[in-house]
Write a protein that holds these residues in place. Sequence first.
Motif, PDB file in Angstrom:
ATOM      1  N   ILE A  39      -8.450   4.342  10.313  1.00  0.00           N
ATOM      2  CA  ILE A  39      -8.794   2.930  10.500  1.00  0.00           C
ATOM      3  C   ILE A  39      -7.845   2.310  11.521  1.00  0.00           C
ATOM      4  O   ILE A  39      -6.624   2.426  11.404  1.00  0.00           O
ATOM      5  CB  ILE A  39      -8.698   2.168   9.161  1.00  0.00           C
ATOM      6  N   TYR A  40      -8.429   1.656  12.512  1.00  0.00           N
ATOM      7  CA  TYR A  40      -7.635   0.956  13.531  1.00  0.00           C
ATOM      8  C   TYR A  40      -7.487  -0.497  13.113  1.00  0.00           C
ATOM      9  O   TYR A  40      -8.328  -1.030  12.398  1.00  0.00           O
ATOM     10  CB  TYR A  40      -8.330   1.050  14.887  1.00  0.00           C
ATOM     11  N   ASN A  41      -6.427  -1.118  13.597  1.00  0.00           N
ATOM     12  CA  ASN A  41      -6.311  -2.543  13.265  1.00  0.00           C
ATOM     13  C   ASN A  41      -6.374  -3.447  14.476  1.00  0.00           C
ATOM     14  O   ASN A  41      -6.515  -4.643  14.340  1.00  0.00           O
ATOM     15  CB  ASN A  41      -5.052  -2.838  12.453  1.00  0.00           C
ATOM     16  N   LEU A  45     -12.747  -0.937  14.268  1.00  0.00           N
ATOM     17  CA  LEU A  45     -13.112   0.450  14.559  1.00  0.00           C
ATOM     18  C   LEU A  45     -12.502   1.383  13.520  1.00  0.00           C
ATOM     19  O   LEU A  45     -11.321   1.282  13.204  1.00  0.00           O
ATOM     20  CB  LEU A  45     -12.569   0.823  15.960  1.00  0.00           C
ATOM     21  N   THR A  46     -13.331   2.269  12.996  1.00  0.00           N
ATOM     22  CA  THR A  46     -12.842   3.318  12.105  1.00  0.00           C
ATOM     23  C   THR A  46     -13.508   4.623  12.507  1.00  0.00           C
ATOM     24  O   THR A  46     -14.722   4.665  12.727  1.00  0.00           O
ATOM     25  CB  THR A  46     -13.174   2.993  10.640  1.00  0.00           C
ATOM     26  N   SER A 127     -11.455  -2.441   7.769  1.00  0.00           N
ATOM     27  CA  SER A 127     -10.290  -2.956   8.474  1.00  0.00           C
ATOM     28  C   SER A 127      -9.053  -2.753   7.621  1.00  0.00           C
ATOM     29  O   SER A 127      -9.139  -2.519   6.417  1.00  0.00           O
ATOM     30  CB  SER A 127     -10.467  -4.443   8.760  1.00  0.00           C
ATOM     31  N   TRP A 128      -7.940  -2.839   8.262  1.00  0.00           N
ATOM     32  CA  TRP A 128      -6.692  -2.840   7.509  1.00  0.00           C
ATOM     33  C   TRP A 128      -5.741  -3.779   8.197  1.00  0.00           C
ATOM     34  O   TRP A 128      -5.879  -4.095   9.372  1.00  0.00           O
ATOM     35  CB  TRP A 128      -6.095  -1.439   7.398  1.00  0.00           C
ATOM     36  N   ARG A 150      -3.254  -3.359   3.525  1.00  0.00           N
ATOM     37  CA  ARG A 150      -4.451  -3.796   2.802  1.00  0.00           C
ATOM     38  C   ARG A 150      -5.685  -3.333   3.568  1.00  0.00           C
ATOM     39  O   ARG A 150      -5.859  -3.655   4.744  1.00  0.00           O
ATOM     40  CB  ARG A 150      -4.473  -5.305   2.623  1.00  0.00           C
ATOM     41  N   VAL A 151      -6.514  -2.559   2.887  1.00  0.00           N
ATOM     42  CA  VAL A 151      -7.711  -1.993   3.492  1.00  0.00           C
ATOM     43  C   VAL A 151      -8.917  -2.725   2.915  1.00  0.00           C
ATOM     44  O   VAL A 151      -8.977  -2.967   1.714  1.00  0.00           O
ATOM     45  CB  VAL A 151      -7.804  -0.478   3.181  1.00  0.00           C
ATOM     46  N   GLU A 152      -9.870  -3.078   3.782  1.00  0.00           N
ATOM     47  CA  GLU A 152     -11.093  -3.745   3.330  1.00  0.00           C
ATOM     48  C   GLU A 152     -12.277  -2.935   3.814  1.00  0.00           C
ATOM     49  O   GLU A 152     -12.326  -2.546   4.984  1.00  0.00           O
ATOM     50  CB  GLU A 152     -11.227  -5.137   3.973  1.00  0.00           C
TER      51      GLU A 152
END
Lengths: 452, 378
Positions: A39-41, A45-46, A127-128, A150-152
């Motif tokens: 996961i990119y922040n 984009l993942t 997202s994270w 925190r990952v969503e």
Amino acid sequence: MHTRSFLLVPLITVILTGAAAAKVDLVTLPERDRVQLTIYNSADLTLVREERTLTLKKGINRLEFGWEGTLIDPTSVQLRAPKHSDHVRLLEVAFPPKIKGAAVWTVESDVNGPVPVEISFFTSGISWRAFYMGTLSGDEQTMRLQGYVRVENRSGEDYENAETRVIVGKIHLLDEIAELARRETPYGTPGYPEPRGQGLLITASDELKQKAYSQMAAAEEAADYAAATKSIVKEGMSEYFLYSIEGTESIPNGWGKRLPSFEVAAVPVENLFRFEEERYGSLAHRLIYFQNDEEHELGKEPLPDGKMKIFRDLGQDSHLSYVGEVYNKYIPMQQDLELDLGNATDVKVEPILMAEHTENYTFSNKGDITGFDRIQLWEIELQNNRNIPIRTEVWRNLSHAHWKIDNNASNKGTYEKVDVDSAKYVLDVEPNSAVRLKYTLTLYEGDCQYQR
Amino acid sequence: MKHLTSSLAITIVAILLQSGPAYARIKLVALPERENTVVRLDHPTVTLVEEERVLTLQEGVNQVDFSWNGVHVDPDSIRLAVLDHPDDVKLINVNYPPNAQALVWDIHSRSAQQERVRISYLLANIDRVVSYEMVTDKDETQLNLDSYLVLRNFSGEALTHVNFRLDYGEAFEKSIADGETKRMLFLEAPGLNIKKRLTFDAATQPWDPSKLDTNVGIPVHYEIANTPENRLGKHALWGGKVRLFQKDTLGSTIFLGEDNATYTPIGQDMKLYIGDSRDLVVTQRKLQEKQTNVRRNHRDHVILYDSLEIMQVEVANFKDRDSTITVLEPMPGEWEMIKTSHPYERKSANKVEFTIEIPAKDKVTLIYHYVRQNVRPV
């Protein structure tokens, strides 16, 4: 899988060679063997990489896959068979007309039977972000620092037992993945602007949520106690930094998760109250300093940007007091961290011009004034209205480069000429007390600037 | 459990270890009550809540729901601290369910046990303001100060038997409903010495009131020293609205006016503006401007000179009591005082301050001579 629409490889159709392209046989839906999220922040984009076992027949196989209802970029989908790389090839991906969210793969196989394949694609909607909690000790000399991730997941897809990795770094993208996912035609259309689809609403039914939740909980239960506090493996890559969370995580669609990233019990910190009129206005700012290095029990990884909430431990029974929140930018290893908590209410700094006069006039040969010295007596009042001692830093920025400062002999603390037009005082002030710094500033005006 | 009402709710679910895929969230019958709740009001804008709950944990992973439907909780601020057995009980994960103001803690316990935890979080829309009521005596030398703490709870959460803590002093227990405002007396300080100060600022006020159709009031302040000598000085006085009253001779009071007090640290004066006095009249006149020490260039143009100036400030007291007035005089950039009729204090390069006592029904004239130096003709 518990998505509102099916995802990759829901249907496998085997096309009989030579015959007209007709769906004649439905192969059993293969489960995911393994899934990994990167996961990119810096962008939505993942990178999803999953392993499934397909049952292929020798020759040409046609596989249909759909991504309706998800946020997947269809142009990014890839298939590889790492164990049979010379024998299984993805020959073609066809996006048939007037069919939304579906494509047909043509896979050529020299193998008859089960083939483990790796499917990778980009999705948006996961997202994270990093965030931190800092807890100052009572004397404010050290701070317990806890980092969290925190990952969503709002991607429309449940990810169970996923290896989760998060990436810090700035990525350069030409198109937004979310926009690519919404396209009616994956690569756009020539000639006229493309109509846009509707955004996706992510809602899951209660039943679905409940089921996802139970499975997620079950997965966690399966993890033994040793894994109870998961570690995060950190690794530098090119211009990125990769954090891999130990074990796997289940993140159903719609859920978020807070994962501990690191914890340091006592980071030595420096407290400072800085006054710089040109930068902060008339109020001093409260700052907390430390360095992302070994000396400060850190330095093993860069600190991703994120908000930091600062508390103070009040000592008695570890009760807390809230100090404030700061946003801190990305901090590479070895770099200083300056947490700016904003205006200080209980520390006051006030520079007062007490007297001013001019002297040393110079004249031209016509008798006109060409220069003079402007002499100013300044007093800086520093008030510490806190019940612990503080360190203050007072910046004096001058109007031009030609000046000198004579400090009063009774001044405490240190004075430093920082550069051509600024100077700095650093001074400790006792609790509930006030001190004054006194100095004489000589500004050389006109011709007087040349004489020195 | 009151999931329907706006409240903080906590539920424990244990995952039953059955073989097979059927797992269920089991709600425990005994819901843990909130205990030892502390609400900390020491931050000007943000309120921290700490509460303790006893969780009944099963061996293995327990899921504890914490929901704040309708309550203004900052989710990132929520902390959970294990108090009794921090080595045996570990918080593994925090999960945020979709479309809900809730989180689920995964707590691993080595054995089935009761565990006390402290949950802390930042709560918005709850704060405190301070207001003051002060009554002065007839002579305006002493004052009774009452300070009130006003709790305003619009956080969505009712707080019952909660310990409120300020940045000083003892905690106090109170209950406050959601949407409720409560005012409490928290400081009584009778018999404080005050100083009444009238201030004439020549930089802002008219110099010749006789030429105006309306009265020119002289601003009046009370000064209350926040010092131990004045039976205060234990902590800073918070800013807030002040209502001032004065005792009259008939055993009643009159309302003098109100002002906003600013935050007053220990050792400093709280200054309260109470209105304007019309019984003191100040008239200021410049009596002289004389150029000396004139310097010229070779074309005989003046390039620099000094100016000898005399200022006169006349203060008439029409009251039947002595008065003290502070006269603030602005000064030009480069100056030197030559002589004054009254002592002065240099406040800064551009301001001096005289303090003048004027007897009842009398008049005092302040005169000061100064020189403005190195003036350049415009």
